[in-house]
Design an enzyme around this catalytic site. Structure first.
Site, PDB file in Angstrom:
ATOM      1  N   LYS A  68     -14.303  16.055  13.165  1.00 46.03           N
ATOM      2  CA  LYS A  68     -15.498  15.953  14.243  1.00 46.03           C
ATOM      3  C   LYS A  68     -15.477  17.559  14.762  1.00 46.03           C
ATOM      4  O   LYS A  68     -14.858  17.985  15.494  1.00 46.03           O
ATOM      5  CB  LYS A  68     -15.213  15.166  15.396  1.00 46.03           C
ATOM      6  CG  LYS A  68     -16.291  14.737  16.034  1.00 46.03           C
ATOM      7  CD  LYS A  68     -16.335  13.541  16.858  1.00 46.03           C
ATOM      8  CE  LYS A  68     -17.718  12.900  17.221  1.00 46.03           C
ATOM      9  NZ  LYS A  68     -17.493  11.740  17.932  1.00 46.03           N
ATOM     10  N   GLU A 103      -5.446  -3.865  -1.623  1.00 45.00           N
ATOM     11  CA  GLU A 103      -5.977  -4.916  -1.016  1.00 45.00           C
ATOM     12  C   GLU A 103      -7.115  -5.564  -1.897  1.00 45.00           C
ATOM     13  O   GLU A 103      -7.689  -6.544  -1.599  1.00 45.00           O
ATOM     14  CB  GLU A 103      -6.585  -4.618   0.376  1.00 45.00           C
ATOM     15  CG  GLU A 103      -5.459  -4.443   1.559  1.00 45.00           C
ATOM     16  CD  GLU A 103      -5.181  -2.787   1.696  1.00 45.00           C
ATOM     17  OE1 GLU A 103      -5.527  -2.137   0.448  1.00 45.00           O
ATOM     18  OE2 GLU A 103      -4.644  -2.242   2.569  1.00 45.00           O
ATOM     19  N   TRP A 126     -19.823  14.625  12.631  1.00 45.15           N
ATOM     20  CA  TRP A 126     -18.710  14.395  11.675  1.00 45.15           C
ATOM     21  C   TRP A 126     -19.055  15.232  10.609  1.00 45.15           C
ATOM     22  O   TRP A 126     -20.138  15.431   9.941  1.00 45.15           O
ATOM     23  CB  TRP A 126     -18.775  12.710  11.253  1.00 45.15           C
ATOM     24  CG  TRP A 126     -18.327  12.022  12.214  1.00 45.15           C
ATOM     25  CD1 TRP A 126     -19.268  10.997  13.096  1.00 45.15           C
ATOM     26  CD2 TRP A 126     -17.096  11.707  12.700  1.00 45.15           C
ATOM     27  NE1 TRP A 126     -18.574  10.326  13.789  1.00 45.15           N
ATOM     28  CE2 TRP A 126     -17.338  10.775  13.706  1.00 45.15           C
ATOM     29  CE3 TRP A 126     -16.002  12.276  12.552  1.00 45.15           C
ATOM     30  CZ2 TRP A 126     -16.092  10.365  14.778  1.00 45.15           C
ATOM     31  CZ3 TRP A 126     -14.627  11.865  13.219  1.00 45.15           C
ATOM     32  CH2 TRP A 126     -14.798  10.904  14.421  1.00 45.15           C
ATOM     33  N   THR A 158       0.698  -1.177   0.060  1.00 50.21           N
ATOM     34  CA  THR A 158      -0.021   0.061  -0.047  1.00 50.21           C
ATOM     35  C   THR A 158       0.845   1.032  -0.033  1.00 50.21           C
ATOM     36  O   THR A 158       2.008   1.029   0.390  1.00 50.21           O
ATOM     37  CB  THR A 158      -0.791  -0.174   1.415  1.00 50.21           C
ATOM     38  OG1 THR A 158       0.128  -0.097   2.548  1.00 50.21           O
ATOM     39  CG2 THR A 158      -1.723  -1.270   1.348  1.00 50.21           C
TER      40      THR A 158
HETATM   41  P1  ADP Z   1      -2.929   4.015   0.094  1.00 46.81           P
HETATM   42  O1  ADP Z   1      -3.981   3.041   0.964  1.00 46.81           O
HETATM   43  O2  ADP Z   1      -1.857   4.290   0.489  1.00 46.81           O
HETATM   44  O3  ADP Z   1      -3.639   5.520  -0.395  1.00 46.81           O
HETATM   45  P2  ADP Z   1      -4.332   2.603  -2.132  1.00 46.81           P
HETATM   46  O4  ADP Z   1      -4.000   3.131  -3.407  1.00 46.81           O
HETATM   47  O5  ADP Z   1      -4.475   1.198  -1.868  1.00 46.81           O
HETATM   48  O6  ADP Z   1      -3.194   3.156  -1.231  1.00 46.81           O
HETATM   49  O7  ADP Z   1      -5.569   3.568  -1.705  1.00 46.81           O
HETATM   50  C1  ADP Z   1      -6.799   3.069  -1.513  1.00 46.81           C
HETATM   51  C2  ADP Z   1      -7.688   4.107  -0.899  1.00 46.81           C
HETATM   52  O8  ADP Z   1      -7.900   5.166  -2.012  1.00 46.81           O
HETATM   53  C3  ADP Z   1      -8.988   3.699  -0.903  1.00 46.81           C
HETATM   54  O9  ADP Z   1      -9.164   3.019   0.630  1.00 46.81           O
HETATM   55  C4  ADP Z   1      -9.708   5.092  -0.861  1.00 46.81           C
HETATM   56  O10 ADP Z   1      -9.652   5.739   0.526  1.00 46.81           O
HETATM   57  C5  ADP Z   1      -8.981   5.726  -1.625  1.00 46.81           C
HETATM   58  N1  ADP Z   1      -9.732   5.955  -3.056  1.00 46.81           N
HETATM   59  C6  ADP Z   1      -9.572   4.819  -4.227  1.00 46.81           C
HETATM   60  N2  ADP Z   1     -10.406   5.309  -5.251  1.00 46.81           N
HETATM   61  C7  ADP Z   1     -11.021   6.204  -4.747  1.00 46.81           C
HETATM   62  C8  ADP Z   1     -12.223   6.793  -5.226  1.00 46.81           C
HETATM   63  N3  ADP Z   1     -12.663   6.670  -6.374  1.00 46.81           N
HETATM   64  N4  ADP Z   1     -12.887   7.748  -4.465  1.00 46.81           N
HETATM   65  C9  ADP Z   1     -12.427   8.384  -3.192  1.00 46.81           C
HETATM   66  N5  ADP Z   1     -11.541   7.522  -2.864  1.00 46.81           N
HETATM   67  C10 ADP Z   1     -10.889   6.628  -3.553  1.00 46.81           C
END
Ligand code: ADP
Length: 541
Positions: free
Chosen positions: A442, A330, A447, A185
């Site tokens: 918050k 993931e 929220w 990640t």
């Molecule tokens: P990291 O967790 O380090 O950012 P990832 O590329 O695995 O790496 O990121 C996944 C996260 O990116 C998701 O859990 C979400 O929060 C965000 N994400 C992915 N696609 C979208 C989207 N279309 N809109 C909003 N958030 C997104």
């Protein structure tokens, strides 16, 4: 039991062989570091991938070994995508934009033995080489960058490595649950965590992104993955392309504005994929320097939320449809896609746009639910929001060698993966992320979604980018701080009072940042994969 179907293993070598048999003439085009284009066919790709397998064998790569890449999107990277897993080894795509200490941590944690790197990327590796504990050898892929005279341990040229090998079809028979690839990640919210993809999960995911209600990857497509091959396997696109016979366009290291516009126009790209930042920059570029991008049938946007204003602008200014998608390292990554359903085609344009700005409907084989703090499922009514949990054949079941117990706490006892995203799901099954758990603010005990406020701000004329983080506040508990990047022509005359009134149409007055909490900056800091880096912004407030 007799009479059942064949137990056909879903392994990556099958995808490879199919390409040679069915569309050997289809093209794969790559931009090199000197700006030139390299062109060859799937037929040549196949032969070279077999040779690479032989070379890897001679280097002593055994099943289960990790082979790393440190490279831009190119045809050689694609050869590695197939040769390494077809041998039973694990392709580990290193993120070239990570901070040095994260990179060292990841290489040592994964115990990478070989690193294939682009010539243009040798410098950062040379600086870190002494800290890599398991790396035995570097193989350099000459992307025609100028020679910087850098030496790396056991350095060999990629072309020299495969030149004298023969292209024998010698695929070991593998169990479909063998590990094929790994990604960490990007660490937006914490330490990088490793995820291992299996042959089966990659195979099924490639089929998943090819379904027509998903990204509809097909042999009629010309695909430009601007999303790097080190970001969740380029969202699985190279595998789906090789399965279907799509023409591939790899952009190399030139991802900003004109080089991308030129590739789209000249190669008549039909499907392009990347994070919002990339497409935002392209949009600004096209306003100054016109290019015809109308060949695009879908511009896939994921990784962060696609702002509604951007979706609308592409539609109005270029007739191009943005396809909003959500996923994670993931989840391989595809989880949702915001295609419109049949019944939505009769909706008003404004309602359609709102629906397309949601992250979208879950693709087949990905199951989802939202849960409250006690883990109870919440209704799909478009208003209740809670943590999003998913399960399916391409969702990780655990992290690779987690350093601490908390890392695997995201996996529930009853088989769900908790994403850490906070979302609501409407009655049509469309998911909308309201925030990441860690980014929620918050204020006055309630929220506030930073994402909603960012989207609202980005819809204000004259604002190119906006990011919202919380700061401690004596009265409100937390208060929102809004960082904005004005369009160049609005730099000196953005009316903050008007912005305040504009936000007042959507938010309560105590949620709106005070004028002193609206900060104009030149650029929002970005993470290694181009997302807003809120850790940096939080430090500033
Ligand atoms: P990291 O967790 O380090 O950012 P990832 O590329 O695995 O790496 O990121 C996944 C996260 O990116 C998701 O859990 C979400 O929060 C965000 N994400 C992915 N696609 C979208 C989207 N279309 N809109 C909003 N958030 C997104």
């Amino acid at each position: 039991m007799n009479g059942l179907m064949m137990n056909y293993p879903l392994t990556i070598d099958r995808i490879l062989v199919r390409a040679k048999q069915n569309f050997p003439e289809q093209e794969i085009v790559s931009r090199l570091a000197d700006g030139s284009l390299h062109r060859y066919t799937y037929g040549e790709f196949y032969t070279r991938t077999l040779k690479l397998m032989q070379a890897l064998r001679k280097l002593g790569v055994k099943p289960g070994d990790r082979v790393a890449t440190f490279a831009w999107n190119s045809y050689r990277h694609m050869e590695l995508y197939f040769a390494v897993p077809a041998l039973g080894a694990v392709l580990h795509t290193l993120n070239i934009r990570l901070f040095p200490e994260q990179l060292v941590y990841i290489v040592n944690h994964a115990e990478d033995e070989l690193i294939f790197c682009d010539k243009s990327l040798m410098k950062p590796l040379a600086d870190l080489e002494p800290q890599f504990k398991t790396v035995k050898k570097f193989i350099v892929m000459d992307d025609l960058a100028p020679d910087a005279g850098i030496q790396l341990k056991g350095m060999t040229d990629y072309e020299a490595l495969i030149a004298n090998e023969s292209a024998v079809e010698d695929f070991p028979s593998l169990d479909e649950n063998t590990a094929a690839g790994m990604c960490y990640t990007s660490g937006t919210t914490g330490e990088p965590k490793g995820v291992l993809y299996s042959h089966r999960s990659i195979f099924l995911h490639a089929m998943g992104i090819s379904m027509s209600d998903s990204l509809a990857v097909s042999g009629r497509d010309v695909i430009l993955p601007v999303v790097p091959m080190f970001h969740v396997m380029s969202w699985g696109i190279p595998f789906a392309a090789c399965m279907t016979g799509a023409k591939m366009i790899y952009p190399g290291n030139q991802l900003i504005g004109k080089p991308i516009a030129d590739l789209i126009e000249q190669e008549k790209v039909t499907l392009a994929a990347g994070v919002p930042t990339i497409w935002n920059v392209l949009l600004q570029h096209l306003r100054k320097d016109k290019a015809d991008i109308s060949s695009i049938r879908a511009m896939v946007v994921g990784g962060s939320a696609a702002p509604l204003a951007m979706i609308e602008a592409y539609q109005k200014e270029h007739g191009v449809q943005i396809l909003h998608a959500w996923g994670m390292t993931e989840t391989s990554p595809l989880g949702t896609v915001a295609n419109l359903k049949h019944k939505m085609h009769s909706w008003s344009a404004a309602d359609q746009l709102k629906q397309r700005a949601k992250q979208g409907a879950f693709v087949p084989l990905v199951e989802a639910r939202i849960v409250d703090d006690a883990g109870n499922p919440l209704p799909w009514n478009g208003s209740d929001s809670g943590e999003l949990q998913v399960k399916g054949p391409w969702i990780a079941a655990s992290y690779y060698k987690p350093e601490n117990k908390e890392a695997n706490a995201s996996f529930t006892a009853d088989g769900w993966f908790g994403t850490g995203d906070v979302a609501r799901i409407d009655e049509h099954g469309y998911m909308e992320i309201t925030d990441r758990k860690k980014d929620l603010i918050k204020t006055r005990g309630e929220w506030l979604s930073s994402v909603e406020m960012e989207n609202a701000a980005m819809a204000f004329p004259g604002i190119a980018e906006a990011a919202v983080v919380g700061r401690p506040d004596d009265v409100r508990g937390e208060a929102a701080v809004l960082f904005i990047v004005p369009l160049p022509e609005k730099k000196d005359d953005l009316d903050l009072k008007e912005l305040h009134t504009f936000l007042g149409e959507k938010f309560a007055h105590w949620q709106i940042p005070k004028t002193s909490d609206i900060r104009i900056i030149d650029a929002i800091p970005k993470t290694s994969v181009g997302k807003f880096d809120k850790k940096v912004l939080r430090k500033q407030v």
